[in-house]
Motif scaffolding. Structure first.
Motif, PDB file in Angstrom:
ATOM      1  N   GLN A 277       0.910  -1.079   0.104  1.00  8.77           N
ATOM      2  CA  GLN A 277      -0.522   0.336   0.031  1.00  8.77           C
ATOM      3  C   GLN A 277       0.834   1.477  -0.154  1.00  8.77           C
ATOM      4  O   GLN A 277       0.130   2.051  -0.851  1.00  8.77           O
ATOM      5  N   CYS A 278       1.856   1.295   0.688  1.00  6.27           N
ATOM      6  CA  CYS A 278       2.447   2.226   1.102  1.00  6.27           C
ATOM      7  C   CYS A 278       3.427   2.665  -0.353  1.00  6.27           C
ATOM      8  O   CYS A 278       3.664   3.605  -0.736  1.00  6.27           O
ATOM      9  N   LEU A 279       3.507   0.947  -1.026  1.00  3.47           N
ATOM     10  CA  LEU A 279       4.555   1.494  -2.379  1.00  3.47           C
ATOM     11  C   LEU A 279       3.485   2.071  -3.289  1.00  3.47           C
ATOM     12  O   LEU A 279       3.481   3.283  -4.736  1.00  3.47           O
ATOM     13  N   ALA A 280       2.258   1.551  -3.654  1.00  2.00           N
ATOM     14  CA  ALA A 280       0.898   2.250  -4.315  1.00  2.00           C
ATOM     15  C   ALA A 280       0.954   3.483  -3.680  1.00  2.00           C
ATOM     16  O   ALA A 280       0.603   4.342  -4.840  1.00  2.00           O
ATOM     17  N   SER A 281       1.001   3.610  -2.583  1.00  5.19           N
ATOM     18  CA  SER A 281       0.727   5.168  -2.642  1.00  5.19           C
ATOM     19  C   SER A 281       1.432   6.154  -3.384  1.00  5.19           C
ATOM     20  O   SER A 281       1.650   7.231  -3.688  1.00  5.19           O
ATOM     21  N   ILE A 282       2.939   5.844  -3.398  1.00  3.77           N
ATOM     22  CA  ILE A 282       4.324   6.619  -3.561  1.00  3.77           C
ATOM     23  C   ILE A 282       3.750   7.060  -4.946  1.00  3.77           C
ATOM     24  O   ILE A 282       4.275   7.675  -5.678  1.00  3.77           O
ATOM     25  N   GLY A 283       3.704   5.750  -6.049  1.00  2.00           N
ATOM     26  CA  GLY A 283       3.557   5.443  -7.028  1.00  2.00           C
ATOM     27  C   GLY A 283       2.754   6.709  -7.138  1.00  2.00           C
ATOM     28  O   GLY A 283       2.127   7.214  -8.651  1.00  2.00           O
ATOM     29  N   GLU A 285       1.145   9.480  -5.792  1.00  2.00           N
ATOM     30  CA  GLU A 285       1.934  10.847  -5.758  1.00  2.00           C
ATOM     31  C   GLU A 285       3.236  11.088  -6.652  1.00  2.00           C
ATOM     32  O   GLU A 285       2.918  12.654  -6.874  1.00  2.00           O
ATOM     33  N   ALA A 286       3.610  10.078  -6.900  1.00  7.33           N
ATOM     34  CA  ALA A 286       4.782  10.632  -8.104  1.00  7.33           C
ATOM     35  C   ALA A 286       3.860  11.083  -9.577  1.00  7.33           C
ATOM     36  O   ALA A 286       4.289  11.707  -9.746  1.00  7.33           O
ATOM     37  N   ALA A 303      12.694  14.416 -11.544  1.00  8.59           N
ATOM     38  CA  ALA A 303      12.921  13.310  -9.994  1.00  8.59           C
ATOM     39  C   ALA A 303      11.726  13.070 -10.258  1.00  8.59           C
ATOM     40  O   ALA A 303      11.365  11.630  -9.447  1.00  8.59           O
ATOM     41  N   ALA A 304      10.214  13.942 -10.391  1.00 11.08           N
ATOM     42  CA  ALA A 304       9.452  12.781 -10.181  1.00 11.08           C
ATOM     43  C   ALA A 304       9.029  12.187 -11.313  1.00 11.08           C
ATOM     44  O   ALA A 304       8.755  10.700  -9.782  1.00 11.08           O
ATOM     45  N   GLN A 305       9.190  11.488 -12.269  1.00 16.12           N
ATOM     46  CA  GLN A 305       9.600   9.864 -13.154  1.00 16.12           C
ATOM     47  C   GLN A 305      10.855   9.439 -12.785  1.00 16.12           C
ATOM     48  O   GLN A 305      10.696   8.296 -12.306  1.00 16.12           O
ATOM     49  N   ALA A 306      11.480   9.833 -12.191  1.00 13.28           N
ATOM     50  CA  ALA A 306      12.191   8.691 -11.595  1.00 13.28           C
ATOM     51  C   ALA A 306      11.840   8.030 -10.091  1.00 13.28           C
ATOM     52  O   ALA A 306      12.787   7.101  -9.976  1.00 13.28           O
ATOM     53  N   ILE A 307      11.172   9.263  -9.216  1.00 11.66           N
ATOM     54  CA  ILE A 307      10.769   8.022  -8.704  1.00 11.66           C
ATOM     55  C   ILE A 307       9.484   7.347  -8.747  1.00 11.66           C
ATOM     56  O   ILE A 307       9.371   6.232  -8.141  1.00 11.66           O
ATOM     57  N   ALA A 308       8.555   7.314  -9.835  1.00 12.97           N
ATOM     58  CA  ALA A 308       7.918   6.639 -10.229  1.00 12.97           C
ATOM     59  C   ALA A 308       8.506   5.114 -10.387  1.00 12.97           C
ATOM     60  O   ALA A 308       7.905   4.242 -10.381  1.00 12.97           O
ATOM     61  N   SER A 309       9.508   5.134 -11.094  1.00 17.99           N
ATOM     62  CA  SER A 309      10.349   4.126 -11.894  1.00 17.99           C
ATOM     63  C   SER A 309      10.560   2.890 -11.047  1.00 17.99           C
ATOM     64  O   SER A 309      10.681   2.551 -10.874  1.00 17.99           O
TER      65      SER A 309
END
Length: 470
Positions: A277-283, A285-286, A303-309
């Motif tokens: 769930q945390c990773l889904a939330s981070i994705g 948000e990214a 930077a936002a795309q790197a976080i999503a990747s």
């Protein structure tokens, strides 16, 4: 790839000393002892007969000489030296008692008369020949026959009557042979009850064979022989203690497997619920940040795309970890579908290797403990095959029938850095799983190259009452 059942080969320890058959040894030794007694006694009889004849001839010679002298003392011409009328009739009374032969020659060395006294029956030729060889020509008494006044008219030779002596010796040897036959008959009378008493030895060996094959329920027969009965009772007690110990170890191993699978299930659930769930939330948000800064702050978009990747990569890694901890679909769809999905994943990762799955029998209704163990063994075997070798084909075969459940995983690869057969925690874990369910595990090389893992489970492990829930 053709697969065959490969059970554990039991090593047969051969003793350094040659094995001994008690019944045969007893029969042979007593028989040889009886024959030896017969031969020694016969030799003693022959030796005593030879000594007796030698002493007897010396004593009998003087008596024969006196009797012949009296028989030859008849009025004759002083110049006529003749043995006419000499028929050894003077020896008729004592001759049969002496058992001798008397040969008379005149002064010209011409045979005059020869008679043998004693038992007239013909003796066995072999025994007579032995006596003749023992006595030889030297046992003889030579004397002179004279007439008054001191005239020599002939000579005589006294020798043993070999036929008479041989018959006497034969009577003694027959007594010895009777004793020998009696010992042999006694040996047979002893051998028969010993053979009956040791008859259960074959049943005992059969029970030992069953125990060696892993059947701890086998028990020794109860022979009539007290010593064997005590040994069988003590052995059964030891087997019962061993059975209890192994049952306790198996229950402990099953419990450890249960705890391990429960921990894996709990860890997988926690990872899925929390980190997933945390990773889904981070994705999410990214993605929102990427859309927000695309026009307002283009410099923040990378930077936002790197976080999503990175988040996506972490999600994929988490899915792989969750799959290792708890196979997806194993409980919902069964073992058959889970193995198909396992091999499909490897086909995607290793397209250069051919994977085959052969399932014979119904395997989706197996107990949970056996289902998880079969899946884990196949999973670990595939991982080892592709990690330690470079196989071109990997074959997985699962068979279930009335004899139990059997799993084979074979590959044609070769170890990259030396032989790793039987090493590593993965192999140890597979071995523990199989033993905990009462099965047999083997890891062996195949010809010309490759390895084969075999896990064989008994029929009771394929039912709910014979397995553990994990």
């Amino acid at each position: 790839m053709e697969m065959h059942d490969s059970g554990p080969a039991g090593a047969v320890d051969e003793g350094r000393e040659r094995s001994v058959d008690l019944k045969r040894t007893l029969l042979l030794r007593v028989s040889l002892f009886a024959v030896a007694i017969g031969l020694v006694a016969s030799a003693v009889v022959l030796q005593r007969a030879e000594a007796r004849m030698r002493a007897h001839i010396e004593r009998a010679g003087g008596a024969v000489e006196r009797l012949l002298a009296s028989e030859a003392a008849q009025p004759r011409d002083v110049f006529r030296r003749s043995l006419d009328g000499l028929d050894l009739s003077s020896l008729d009374g004592i001759g049969p008692l002496l058992g001798i032969c008397v040969a008379v020659e005149d002064i010209y060395k011409r045979p005059a008369v020869r008679r043998c006294f004693g038992d007239g029956a013909e003796a066995p030729a072999l025994l007579r020949g032995l006596l003749a060889a023992l006595t030889g020509p030297d046992i003889a008494f030579r004397g002179v026959i004279g007439q008054y006044p001191g005239v020599k008219v002939g000579e005589f030779v006294v020798t043993p009557n070999l036929d008479s002596e041989a018959n006497a010796v034969w009577d003694q040897i027959r007594t010895v042979l009777g004793m020998t036959v009696g010992i042999l008959v006694l040996n047979l009378l002893v051998y028969l009850p010993v053979r009956r008493a040791l008859g259960p030895a074959q049943e005992i060996l059969a029970v030992l064979g069953r125990l060696q094959a892993g059947d701890l329920a086998a028990r020794m027969p109860r022979p009539r022989l007290v010593e064997l009965r005590l040994i069988a009772s003590g052995f059964d007690h030891l087997v019962a203690r061993l059975q209890q110990t192994l049952a306790g170890q198996r229950q402990l191993a099953l419990r450890l497997l249960t705890v391990r699978e429960e921990e894996r299930r709990h860890l997988a659930r926690e990872l899925h619920d929390e980190f997933g769930q945390c990773l889904a939330s981070i994705g999410a948000e990214a993605a929102y940040v990427s859309a927000a800064v695309e026009h307002a702050r283009p410099d923040l978009l990378p930077a936002a795309q790197a976080i999503a990747s990175v988040t996506g990569h972490m999600m994929e890694s988490l899915q792989g970890i969750l799959h290792q901890l708890r196979p997806v679909g194993l409980e919902e769809f069964g073992l058959h579908a889970a193995l198909e999905q396992l091999l499909a994943g490897w086909r995607r990762r290793r397209p250069d290797c051919a994977f085959t799955l052969d399932i014979d029998g119904t395997v989706d209704d197996l107990p949970d403990g056996l289902t998880v163990s079969l899946y884990r063994i196949a999973q670990e075997s595939l991982t080892n095959a592709l990690r330690h070798g470079e196989p071109e084909t990997v074959a997985v075969r699962l068979q279930r029938d009335a004899a139990g459940c059997r799993l084979w995983v074979a590959d044609d690869g070769a170890p990259r850095h030396g032989d790793t057969t039987g090493s590593g925690l993965g192999v140890l874990g597979m071995h523990e799983r199989v033993e905990a369910l009462g099965g047999c595990f083997a890891l062996e090389p195949v010809t010309p190259r490759g390895m084969r893992v075999s896990a064989i489970f008994p029929p009771d492990a394929c039912h709910e009452e014979g397995a553990v829930h994990v």
